[in-house]
Design an enzyme around this catalytic site. Structure first.
Site, PDB file in Angstrom:
ATOM      1  N   HIS A 199     -13.075   7.800  10.790  1.00 21.13           N
ATOM      2  CA  HIS A 199     -12.397   8.807  11.620  1.00 21.13           C
ATOM      3  C   HIS A 199     -12.912   8.748  13.064  1.00 21.13           C
ATOM      4  O   HIS A 199     -12.317   9.332  13.963  1.00 21.13           O
ATOM      5  CB  HIS A 199     -12.646  10.196  11.039  1.00 21.13           C
ATOM      6  CG  HIS A 199     -11.434  11.067  11.118  1.00 21.13           C
ATOM      7  ND1 HIS A 199     -10.662  11.164  12.249  1.00 21.13           N
ATOM      8  CD2 HIS A 199     -10.849  11.881  10.199  1.00 21.13           C
ATOM      9  CE1 HIS A 199      -9.667  12.008  12.036  1.00 21.13           C
ATOM     10  NE2 HIS A 199      -9.748  12.442  10.795  1.00 21.13           N
ATOM     11  N   ASP A 203       5.047  -3.120   4.843  1.00 17.62           N
ATOM     12  CA  ASP A 203       5.427  -4.254   3.978  1.00 17.62           C
ATOM     13  C   ASP A 203       4.490  -5.425   4.263  1.00 17.62           C
ATOM     14  O   ASP A 203       4.506  -5.996   5.352  1.00 17.62           O
ATOM     15  CB  ASP A 203       6.881  -4.625   4.285  1.00 17.62           C
ATOM     16  CG  ASP A 203       7.376  -5.812   3.467  1.00 17.62           C
ATOM     17  OD1 ASP A 203       6.572  -6.401   2.710  1.00 17.62           O
ATOM     18  OD2 ASP A 203       8.566  -6.153   3.605  1.00 17.62           O
TER      19      ASP A 203
END
Length: 440
Positions: free
Chosen positions: A157, A377
């Site tokens: 983070h 993808d």
């Protein structure tokens, strides 16, 4: 109840394919990154088996090679945190795990069991974390017995909000598919806002007390969201001359029901605050590119002092007013010479608010709606589902689009006792379905 067992097949470090040049060896984070906790966020994508590339080892090799190439573009991610504001870009690399589970993908997705999610996450395995030696980017590829796979990435983070994660995913997946011009990141770091020396002692990690809370998934279909909007639209138009958003109406309902549950548990109403994270990139003047890597988010707050403030139309109107005020005033404090002091002042103010209002129940919301995460993808098609699991804090609400793009999935964490009451709330169940099958 599914009985699932997992086995880790291999673990390895993946280094950038090109070494980071000496002049880029030290990367200074921005002030907003400096004050972000040094925890890993996670996201998992589930892909069905695919006739063209069903070989697990082929997929694994492709992912590893593409990570190596992607790390050369996102070179700080191959480094290690030196302190709360500095990354040593030493090319120690990312960490890659291969695993298998003993069930079919369809068994898991028919009704996802969040207690089983640890099997897919690299950061929940102590040996992996020890061997990864402080890696900021970890990936786990898990094979189901049917040939389907889960790809989990855990990202620090310190350097990434969800927008930065999306940029990384777009770049990595396009390298994986062999595209010659992947998305390139804007590594702004301290050029946006320099870190502050007086904060250098801030811990780069976050200590969180173990809280007993549970996570549940609620899905709102497009038609149910339209019904919710219709309930508040007239009043909203009268006051604000516009229409409420999908996120606003769903969030207002969830917040209202969560507070009603709290009252059932404690026997009385108490004031409540909602913090909502906002992506600053396009709201700054001048705006930042969407490909800016780092934490460019800031929350705005809505408070309900009395029970009548929680009527649905009032809540939605108050949310929009607070959001507009944030855009028109607060967003400007992140630019210019006065920005560091303004941010430090805002942090201090927030801390004082919590200290002086201990009786206020706080909820936090982040939304990934409209982020095209279902387009991820890697060369074997789009995912059936993606999910990010919060295992750290309670009273959180996270939104994502459903795969069709017009519904909303809400992941909620609440105290165990409250959740048992919450999931029986009649007003909630008029609009939400509890953890339906991913296959619809």
């Amino acid at each position: 109840m599914i009985k699932m067992k997992s086995e880790i097949v291999s673990r390895q470090t993946i280094r950038p394919c090109n070494p980071t040049p000496p002049y880029l060896k030290t990367f200074k984070l921005s002030l907003l990154d400096q004050i972000s906790p040094g925890i890993h966020g996670n996201m998992t994508f589930f892909y069905p088996s695919n006739e063209t590339t069903d070989d697990f080892s082929d997929k694994s090799k492709l992912l590893q090679d593409s990570i190596s190439k992607t790390l050369s573009l996102f070179y700080p991610l191959g480094g290690r945190l030196r302190d709360a504001a500095t990354i040593d870009c030493n090319d120690e690399g990312a960490f890659f795990v291969e695993a298998t589970v003993n069930i079919k993908l369809s068994e898991f997705l028919n009704q996802p069991d969040f207690n089983l999610m640890d099997h897919f996450l690299p950061t929940t395995d102590p040996e992996t974390m020890e061997l990864s030696n402080g890696a900021m980017f970890l990936v786990q590829l898990t094979r189901f017995t049917c040939g389907g796979v889960a790809i989990s990435l855990s990202l620090t983070h310190k350097l990434a909000d969800v927008s930065a994660l999306l940029t990384l995913l777009q770049s990595w997946s396009s390298v994986c598919r062999g595209l010659s011009d992947p998305v390139t990141p804007d590594l702004i770091g301290e050029k946006f806002l320099a870190p502050r020396d007086e904060l250098s002692a801030m811990s780069a990690s976050l200590n969180i007390e173990a809280e007993k809370f549970v996570l549940r998934r609620f899905v709102f279909s497009a038609s149910k969201i339209a019904e919710l909007k219709a309930k508040v639209d007239q009043e909203f138009q009268n006051v604000l001359q516009s229409h409420p958003s999908r996120v606003e109406v769903v969030l207002a309902l969830l917040w209202k029901c969560a507070v009603a549950t709290k009252k059932l548990k404690t026997g009385s109403f108490g004031p409540t605050a909602l913090f909502q994270a906002v992506n600053l990139r396009k709201r700054l003047s001048p705006p930042l590119p969407e490909t800016a890597i780092g934490n460019f988010i800031w929350p705005f707050m809505v408070i309900a002092h009395e029970e009548k403030d929680l009527e649905l139309d009032k809540l939605v109107i108050q949310m929009r007013k607070s959001f507009n005020e944030f855009n028109n005033t607060t967003a400007n404090m992140f630019r210019g010479e006065g920005a560091p002091l303004a941010i430090m002042g805002a942090l201090k103010e927030r801390g004082e608010f919590f200290r002086n209002n201990r009786e206020v129940t706080v909820y936090k919301c982040s939304s990934w709606c409209k982020f095209p995460l279902y387009d991820t993808d890697f060369g074997w098609g789009k995912p059936l589902w993606h999910v990010s699991i919060n295992k750290l804090v309670t009273n959180t609400i996270a939104f994502a689009d459903t795969r069709s793009g017009d519904g909303i999935e809400a992941l909620l964490t609440l105290d165990e006792e409250e959740m048992a009451l919450f999931e029986q709330n009649e007003e909630l169940l008029k609009y939400a379905t509890l953890n339906p099958s991913i296959y619809g």
